[in-house]
Design an enzyme around this catalytic site. Sequence first.
Site, PDB file in Angstrom:
ATOM      1  N   CYS A  70      15.262 -28.360  -1.214  1.00 16.39           N
ATOM      2  CA  CYS A  70      13.946 -28.967  -1.029  1.00 16.39           C
ATOM      3  C   CYS A  70      12.847 -27.914  -1.146  1.00 16.39           C
ATOM      4  CB  CYS A  70      13.867 -29.647   0.336  1.00 16.39           C
ATOM      5  SG  CYS A  70      12.222 -30.289   0.724  1.00 16.39           S
ATOM      6  N   CYS A  88      10.843 -27.360   2.365  1.00 14.59           N
ATOM      7  CA  CYS A  88      11.464 -26.746   3.534  1.00 14.59           C
ATOM      8  C   CYS A  88      11.074 -25.264   3.577  1.00 14.59           C
ATOM      9  CB  CYS A  88      12.984 -26.876   3.468  1.00 14.59           C
ATOM     10  SG  CYS A  88      13.601 -28.532   3.872  1.00 14.59           S
ATOM     11  N   HIS A  94      13.115 -31.326   7.795  1.00 14.36           N
ATOM     12  CA  HIS A  94      13.321 -32.088   6.562  1.00 14.36           C
ATOM     13  C   HIS A  94      13.552 -33.574   6.819  1.00 14.36           C
ATOM     14  CE1 HIS A  94      14.527 -32.687   2.351  1.00 14.36           C
ATOM     15  NE2 HIS A  94      15.527 -33.431   2.826  1.00 14.36           N
ATOM     16  N   ASN A 137       2.960 -41.102   0.454  1.00 18.02           N
ATOM     17  CA  ASN A 137       3.932 -42.058  -0.067  1.00 18.02           C
ATOM     18  C   ASN A 137       5.264 -41.756   0.605  1.00 18.02           C
ATOM     19  OD1 ASN A 137       1.994 -42.953  -1.921  1.00 18.02           O
ATOM     20  ND2 ASN A 137       2.619 -41.443  -3.428  1.00 18.02           N
ATOM     21  N   HIS A 140      11.054 -35.015   2.041  1.00 17.70           N
ATOM     22  CA  HIS A 140      10.507 -34.216   3.148  1.00 17.70           C
ATOM     23  C   HIS A 140       9.170 -34.818   3.599  1.00 17.70           C
ATOM     24  CE1 HIS A 140      10.421 -30.158   5.195  1.00 17.70           C
ATOM     25  NE2 HIS A 140       9.205 -30.629   5.458  1.00 17.70           N
ATOM     26  N   HIS A 161       5.671 -35.409   4.067  1.00 19.66           N
ATOM     27  CA  HIS A 161       4.486 -34.754   3.529  1.00 19.66           C
ATOM     28  C   HIS A 161       3.517 -35.789   2.972  1.00 19.66           C
ATOM     29  CE1 HIS A 161       6.484 -35.619  -0.274  1.00 19.66           C
ATOM     30  NE2 HIS A 161       5.364 -35.312  -0.907  1.00 19.66           N
TER      31      HIS A 161
END
Length: 349
Positions: free
Chosen positions: A79, A82, A126, A166, A177, A179
Site C-alpha cells: 500500500c 501505509c 491500513h 471515496n 487505506h 484516505h
Amino acid sequence: MSAHAVTASTARTSVRLADGREIIYFDDEPGQDRSTPDRRDLPPYAPAAELRYDVLHGEEVLVAAHRQNRTYQPAPGECPLCPSHGDHLSEIPAADYDVVSFENRFPSLGGSAGGRCEVLCFTSYHDGSFAALPPERLATVGRAWADRTAALAKRPDVEYVFLFENRGAAIGATLPHPHGQIYAFPYVPPTPRRMLAAAERFLEEHGRCLMCEVVAREAAGPRVVAETDGFLAYVPEAARWPYEVYVAPRVCVPDLPALDAARRDELMRLYADVLRRFDALYEHPTPYMAYWYQAPARTKRDAAHLCARVYTPQRTADKLKFLATSETGGGAYINDVLPEAAAARLREL
C-alpha cells in the site's frame, strides 16, 4: 529533501518528497520528529493535466491521461499510503503518522490546467476507517482540512477547494487505506456553481441564506438523522440516492477555516457519527462518497454555506443503485427509497 518547517503549536510539519512534492504531517500532539527522508529514486514531479471546455454543456472538463498508470488495488503489504518500513518505501517516509497530506503523484490538476491535487490520509492504520477515528484524530483531520482549505485558497491559480472521500471498491475507490482527497480547482466546478447560483437568487429575493432556511425547516421535520447545538444532519427532502445525508451548520458559515476549533471539533464528531450510521446499515462496510461544499476562494462568499454531503449507492445489502440513462443523460434522478424512511432507519441505528 529541503529543510522541514514545524509549527509546534499546531503540530504541523512540511517536508519534501524525493521528486519535489510537498508532504505535510499533522500530528495529534506537537513534538514529533518528521525529518525521515524519502529514500525512493523518483523522477522530478511534472503534472500533465489539461483543462478543456465543453461548449455544448457549458462546463469544464479535465483531461489527465497520465492517471491511467496510477496505483490500483495494490497487493497486501504494498500500500502506498501505509508508513514506510524496511524495503517498503511508500508515499509517507515516516515509520508512523497521525494525519498526512501530500501532493498527488497522479494528479487530475496542475501543469497547464492549474490548481493542485492532494491526498489526505486519516490514519496510518491500513484497515481502519474514518468512522472509527477517536475524537483527538477527528480534531486533527478537521484541523488539516481547514489548514489546506485556507492555504490552497490563497493560490492565484485556485478558485475552489473541494474535499472528498471515496470509500469502497463498489464506487471505484482504487486504494482501501482510509484516505480522502483535496482538489484545488482553478475554477468553480459545475455543481457548486449551480448551488451558488440558487443561493444567490434566494438571497436577492428574500434577503436571507437559502441553506439557513433549509436547515431550519429540516430541523423541525421527520428527516433529521442526528444533531448537536450547532449542526444538523438530515436526509434531504429530494434525496437522489438510497441513503443520503447533509451535515450543515445551523447558522451561516462559509467554510471550515471560518469555524473556531471547538465548533470544528463538534462538526467533525457529528460527521463521524453519520458515517458510523452508514456503516451500520449492512453487515459489510457500506461504500460511500462524501464531500464538502465550501465558499469559493474569492467570489460569491456571501451566498455560500458550508455543508457536507454523504451518500451510498447501496440500496439493499446485495444491490447497488446504478444510474439509469435518464439520470446520466437527462439529469432526472429517481430514488427507490423514501427519504423519510431512510432518515428513520439511519436515526435508529
